[in-house]
Design a protein around this motif. Structure first.
Motif, PDB file in Angstrom:
ATOM      1  N   GLU A 179       0.832  -1.206   0.000  1.00 17.75           N
ATOM      2  CA  GLU A 179       0.000   0.000   0.000  1.00 17.75           C
ATOM      3  C   GLU A 179       0.868   1.258   0.000  1.00 17.75           C
ATOM      4  N   ALA A 197      -7.416   5.268  -9.533  1.00 13.72           N
ATOM      5  CA  ALA A 197      -8.732   4.743  -9.186  1.00 13.72           C
ATOM      6  C   ALA A 197      -9.334   3.900 -10.303  1.00 13.72           C
ATOM      7  N   ARG A 200      -6.788  -2.193  -9.661  1.00 11.23           N
ATOM      8  CA  ARG A 200      -7.729  -2.798  -8.739  1.00 11.23           C
ATOM      9  C   ARG A 200      -7.424  -2.382  -7.301  1.00 11.23           C
ATOM     10  N   ARG A 237      -8.948  -0.393  -3.661  1.00 10.29           N
ATOM     11  CA  ARG A 237      -9.179   0.997  -3.305  1.00 10.29           C
ATOM     12  C   ARG A 237      -7.916   1.623  -2.744  1.00 10.29           C
ATOM     13  N   ALA A 261      -6.488   5.249  -0.659  1.00 12.23           N
ATOM     14  CA  ALA A 261      -6.967   6.353   0.173  1.00 12.23           C
ATOM     15  C   ALA A 261      -5.780   7.182   0.648  1.00 12.23           C
ATOM     16  N   VAL A 282      -8.667   9.786  -6.198  1.00 21.14           N
ATOM     17  CA  VAL A 282      -8.771   8.349  -5.908  1.00 21.14           C
ATOM     18  C   VAL A 282     -10.194   7.927  -5.569  1.00 21.14           C
ATOM     19  N   SER A 283     -11.082   8.896  -5.357  1.00 17.48           N
ATOM     20  CA  SER A 283     -12.470   8.549  -5.030  1.00 17.48           C
ATOM     21  C   SER A 283     -13.349   8.396  -6.275  1.00 17.48           C
ATOM     22  N   THR A 304     -15.033   6.870  -9.623  1.00 19.17           N
ATOM     23  CA  THR A 304     -15.421   5.558 -10.150  1.00 19.17           C
ATOM     24  C   THR A 304     -15.883   5.768 -11.593  1.00 19.17           C
TER      25      THR A 304
END
Length: 352
Positions: free
Chosen positions: A7, A46, A50, A52, A54, A252-253, A255
């Protein structure tokens, strides 16, 4: 390598990509290149990978606080004097701009998938970066708000020199020395950290909405007006880092569904934004008639966004930079401080 290590490595790669994108946007002369760079890098992360991602909460809070300090440091005694000399017409025009923004936000609600709060925040004219920071905490879709706020800023940046030269007949070559370098980065760093920490603590104690942004903003304004700051400002590198963090947080939020919603909204949003710019130019004529400043000064003072581009243009063409800055900064403060109240009112209206 464990999950935590992967991460951190992935986050470092996204940050590096954001820095490269920021340099490219800066070379192109785009406004807020660090925010755009972070937004693009976060968006690619994002949608192309693959899992998520943050931004760490501490980094996001620090970014918000730094931006709050940068905005608060814009106000000074000279700015207040310029407003005080024509306080009533300036205040009425500022409130008129707020009303136009809310009306534009209501029109944007004609597009399916846009909530009242998101529509209003996407169209609020002034303090685009601050509004984007506040959007998530006040119930708006930060992704939609970010795209439409900076679509407005880009249109203003493109149209402003054209309007100034073609409509108002101005020419370049005016005074350029409008930016004071301040006392240097050590004092600027101390000023930033002190206002950020104290503003955040006090803001949370008094339960200020979006305390991470508004608390440091008020603290920085108070320090500036008291003279204790001695002209200190947020160091440029630190400010860019803050914008990059906020851009990443929004990016990154994203979709695929949110991108489709934004794509469907763009034609309507473009028309609404152009209408807002035109109506704000009308307010500029009203301000010019009421205060006696030139029509060009009135136009620059009421242009709905792109503060630093507005000041650069005003300086280059020899406009009244102090008056333009005063009106723009007053509107920025009114918009940011009233945003939580607007969000609360819109949510109650929607529920009622």
């Amino acid at each position: 390598m464990g999950n935590r290590g992967r991460e951190l490595l992935g986050l470092a790669a996204v940050v590096a990509a954001a820095v490269v994108a920021t340099a490219g946007f800066a070379a192109l002369g785009l406004p807020s290149p660090a925010l755009f760079g972070g937004l693009l890098a976060g968006l690619v992360r994002a949608l192309a990978f693959r899992g998520r991602a943050a931004v760490p909460g501490v980094a996001a809070t620090a970014g918000q606080a730094t931006i709050g300090v940068a905005m608060g440091s814009l106000i000074d005694l000279e700015t207040l004097r310029a407003v005080a000399a024509n306080w009533l017409p300036v205040l009425l025009v500022t409130l008129g701009t707020l009303a136009l923004s809310l009306g534009a936000g209501l029109l944007l609600r004609l597009q399916r998938g846009i909530s009242p709060v998101t529509g209003a925040f996407a169209m609020i004219a002034g303090g685009a970066s601050g509004i984007i920071v506040m959007a998530r905490g006040l119930g708006a879709d930060a992704r939609m708000v970010a795209v439409l706020q900076y679509l407005r800023v880009l249109l203003i940046v493109v149209l402003m020199p054209v309007v100034a030269t073609v409509v108002h007949g101005s020419s370049g070559g005016g005074p350029a020395d409008v930016v004071d370098d301040g006392p240097g980065w050590p004092a600027g760093l101390l000023f930033t950290v002190g206002c950020a920490v104290s503003g955040l603590v006090v803001g949370r104690l008094v339960r200020l909405p979006v305390a991470a942004l508004l608390g440091p903003m008020v603290a920085a304004a108070a320090v500036d007006l008291s003279g204790l700051g001695r002209g200190a400002e947020v160091p440029a590198l630190l400010g860019s880092a803050a914008f990059l963090v906020i851009g990443l947080q929004v990016g990154v939020s994203f979709t695929r569904e949110s991108l489709r919603t934004i794509g469907r909204a763009l034609p309507l949003a473009l028309g609404v934004i152009l209408g807002l710019i035109l109506a704000s130019a009308g307010l500029g004529l009203v301000l010019s008639a009421a205060t006696g400043v030139s029509a060009l000064d009135g136009y620059l003072a009421t242009t709905p966004g792109g503060l630093y581009a507005v000041l650069a243009t005003a300086s280059d063409i020899g406009a009244d930079v102090t008056f333009v800055l005063a009106v723009q900064v007053l509107r920025l403060f009114v918009m940011l401080l009233s945003a939580p109240l607007v969000a609360r009112w819109l949510r109650r209206s929607a529920q009622g």
